[in-house]
Motif scaffolding. Structure first.
Motif: not given
Length: 490
Positions: A304-332
């Protein structure tokens, strides 16, 4: 009494016979393949002497008034389990990574046999005494205890007696001093541990009531005739700056060769006793699965930490598709957390009076954590992006002729300069893509038992009668249908 890290290192300088990469190892504490993980284990010992950490890592024995390791404490209360969990949390955060084989996840297998003392007494009352003695000895000597389990196996379509008998560990003779054993076992961390609980892997003994293969014992890792043949390590293959996890946390696996090794009678826990062997196979992980699965919680945190840092550095965490994948990691991650928390909240008394995690919740949590790991790693790869597999090594970022280009194309903004981005990509590559990462996936799938055995443990421990009774009432079935339904699975 609790040991220091240096006392642990000194205990390994005992002339044990260790080979790796075709060479005999003189001192595992200094060999480059073993030193990083030995240092990690030594750090855990030293944490117990750190005034800031000792209250989490240790407890005072009420009987002896001695300070002991919290991981080895027999669990009698929910607070005992919460204390163990706090210790694991402290260790993982202090080390900055995940180490599985450090002792607290293998001593639980001894507790399972402690629960089977009545079974051991069927053959010899000394065996029940031996298991109690060794549990207290491990606790009070603070030894590094591991567990030798898997055999080379050979041709599994044949009985052991129909092929080379050494394919499964067995007793070749009895002496006044003890039993002599031959064969081999695989064990992670054996080369830098002090002792191992060695037991059979056969699940179906058939009519073999007094098999020489039905043997379990404690073996010191420097016994005469015991040889450690280790796989090639990951540490030192490439610079630590490029592979930070592989160079610090590789837990080297060993093929233990028992070449007529004498096991003293006081170390024998059962022998020629297939019911004891079957019992331990069926209950082996009732305690040890808890810290084993808990480790995967921290693997999830790293993903989660590695993925979240990677998407936040370029602003991709604002995209719904990216948030859905992060949410799957959080659910796991949170599903593992929920199983671990609930398994203690609904813990059960064991036959010997210990408190064991709720078995159904523990084993279903293990299935979830292990079976979903490859999928979660792939999601984390997607979120980290393709640069984890194409980024040049650290030397390229340093070289005067290439550094300017690396700085230009790896600087993102005022928060993410090239060196930090390189470190993050190197970490993610080692976590998700490297040889070490692939090894970890297989290890987690098979380290306690293969996936089909994980599911069988669920089958044997799930409360089937609840759903049956619910359906009996809902369907207005007669009471007699429950007679068959209430039979315990064999």
């Amino acid at each position: 009494m609790i040991r220091t890290g240096e006392q642990y290192r000194e205990s390994l300088r005992d002339d044990r016979a260790v080979w790796i990469n075709g060479d005999r190892v003189k001192d595992v504490t200094r060999h480059p393949s073993f030193k990083p993980i030995v240092d990690a284990r030594a750090r855990i010992y030293d944490m117990a002497h750190d005034s800031r950490l000792a209250p989490v890592m240790t407890y005072t024995d009420e009987e002896t008034r001695e300070t002991n390791c919290i991981g080895y404490k027999l669990p009698f209360t929910q607070e005992d389990w919460q204390a163990k969990r706090r210790a694991v949390d402290t260790v993982m955060k202090d080390l900055g990574g995940v180490v599985v084989r450090v002792g607290d996840e293998t001593i639980g297998e001894m507790w399972s046999l402690y629960d089977g003392q009545d079974v051991l007494r069927e053959v010899d009352p000394r065996f029940a005494d031996n298991i109690r003695n060794h549990i207290w000895k491990a606790l009070r000597s603070d030894t590094f205890h591991v567990s030798a389990n898997t055999d080379p196996k050979g041709d599994r379509s044949k009985r052991p007696q129909e092929q080379d008998p050494d394919m499964l560990l067995h007793v070749v003779k009895e002496t006044d001093a003890g039993i002599v054993v031959r064969g081999a076992k695989y064990e992670t961390a054996a080369a830098y541990a002090n002792q191992a609980f060695v037991k059979p892997t056969i699940a179906n003994w058939g009519d073999d009531k007094l098999s020489d293969y039905a043997v379990g014992f404690i073996c010191e890792m420097n016994r005469p005739g015991l040889k450690h043949i280790c796989r090639t390590g990951f540490a030192g293959r490439a610079p630590a700056r490029d592979y930070p996890l592989a160079n610090k946390f590789d837990e080297v696996d060993t093929l233990l060769i028992f070449d007529n090794v004498l096991i003293p009678w006081e170390n024998v826990l059962f022998y020629r006793h297939t019911r004891a062997a079957s019992f331990i196979r069926g209950t082996l992980h009732r305690y040890s699965a808890f810290p084993f699965v808990l480790r995967l919680l921290y693997v999830a945190d790293m993903m989660i930490g590695a993925a979240l840092f990677n998407v936040r550095q370029t602003g991709l965490d604002q995209q719904q598709a990216v948030r859905e994948k992060l949410a799957l990691l959080a659910c796991y991650r949170e599903t593992i957390n929920a199983h671990m928390t609930a398994a203690i909240a609904m813990a059960e008394k064991s036959p010997a009076g210990l408190l064991m995690p709720n078995q159904s919740l523990l084993y279903t949590g293990r299935v979830h954590a292990c079976s979903k790991l490859p999928e979660m790693m792939h999601i984390a790869r997607e979120l980290c992006g393709g640069q984890i597999c194409v980024t040049p090594d650290s030397a390229t970022f340093d070289h005067p002729e290439t550094k300017a280009w690396m700085d230009k194309f790896y600087n993102v903004n005022e928060y993410w300069v090239a060196e930090d981005r390189r470190k993050l990509l190197a970490f993610a590559r080692d976590l998700l893509n490297s040889d070490y990462a692939g090894h970890r996936v297989t290890f987690e799938l098979f380290a306690q038992s293969p996936p089909f055995a994980h599911l069988n443990a669920v089958y044997m421990n799930f409360g089937w009668n609840g759903p049956l009774e619910f359906v009996r009432k809902a369907a207005d079935l007669s009471d007699r249908v429950m007679e068959q339904g209430k039979k315990k699975p064999a």
